[in-house]
Write a protein that holds these residues in place. Structure first.
Motif: not given
Length: 156
Positions: A74-80, A82-94
Motif C-alpha cells: 500500500l503506497t502513497v507518493t507525494l509529488y509537487v 499530484r498524489l499517486d495512491i497505489g495498491e501494488d501495481n494499481k496506481i491512481q493519480t489525484f
C-alpha cells in the motif's frame, strides 16, 4: 592596572577584566541549553519488534514456517502537483486541489483499504524531494486518522 612608564606614558601591560565576559558567556550557555531544538525531538515508533534473546536450545531445530501469502504494498507518493495512491501495481493519480493534496480522495482510499485489509496498519509514503514538508505532515496525520499509524517514508 600596570605600572606607569618612567616618562609619564601609559603602561603597556594593562590587565583585562574578564569577569564580565565570563558572566556573559555563562548566561549565553544556559540560554542555549534551555532553548535547544534537540529538547523537542521525539522518537517515532516504527513498529519493529524489540530485540530479544534467543532462549532456544542449540540442538533444537526451529519448526518450518508455513509459506505466507504475499503482502500487498500500500503506497502513497507525494509529488509537487499530484498524489499517486497505489495498491501494488494499481496506481491512481489525484491532482492537487487548490495547491493541496486531495485529502478527500486519500481518506476514501484509506477507508477502502481498511475494509479490504482489516489487519493492516502500514502504508509506505514516498515523497518527491521538492514536495512541501507541510503536505508530508498532513498526509501522515491523514494516515493516522485513517487507522494506518505505521507509516514508512522514502524519498524519490
Amino acid at each position: 592596572m600596570g605600572a606607569s612608564m618612567p616618562g609619564g606614558g601609559k603602561s603597556a601591560n594593562a590587565e583585562l577584566n574578564l569577569v564580565p565576559f565570563i558572566d556573559l558567556f555563562s548566561a549565553l550557555i544556559c540560554f542555549l541549553l534551555m532553548t535547544a531544538a534537540w529538547n523537542n525531538l521525539e522518537s517515532i515508533d516504527t513498529g519493529a519488534p524489540p530485540k530479544s534473546i534467543d532462549l532456544r536450545d542449540d540442538n533444537e531445530q526451529p519448526a518450518p514456517t508455513p509459506p505466507q501469502k504475499p503482502k500487498v504494498a500500500l503506497t502513497v507518493t507525494l509529488y509537487v502537483d499530484r498524489l499517486d495512491i497505489g495498491e501494488d501495481n494499481k496506481i491512481q493519480t489525484f491532482r492537487h486541489v487548490r495547491g493541496n493534496p486531495d485529502f478527500a480522495a486519500l481518506t476514501r482510499q484509506l477507508s477502502e483499504w481498511r475494509k479490504k485489509y482489516p489487519d493492516r496498519k502500514d502504508v509506505l509514503l514516498s515523497t518527491e524531494n521538492r514536495a512541501p514538508y507541510k503536505h508530508l505532515i498532513s498526509l501522515m496525520d491523514t494516515f493516522i486518522a485513517g487507522e494506518f499509524p505505521e507509516v514508512g517514508i522514502t524519498l524519490n
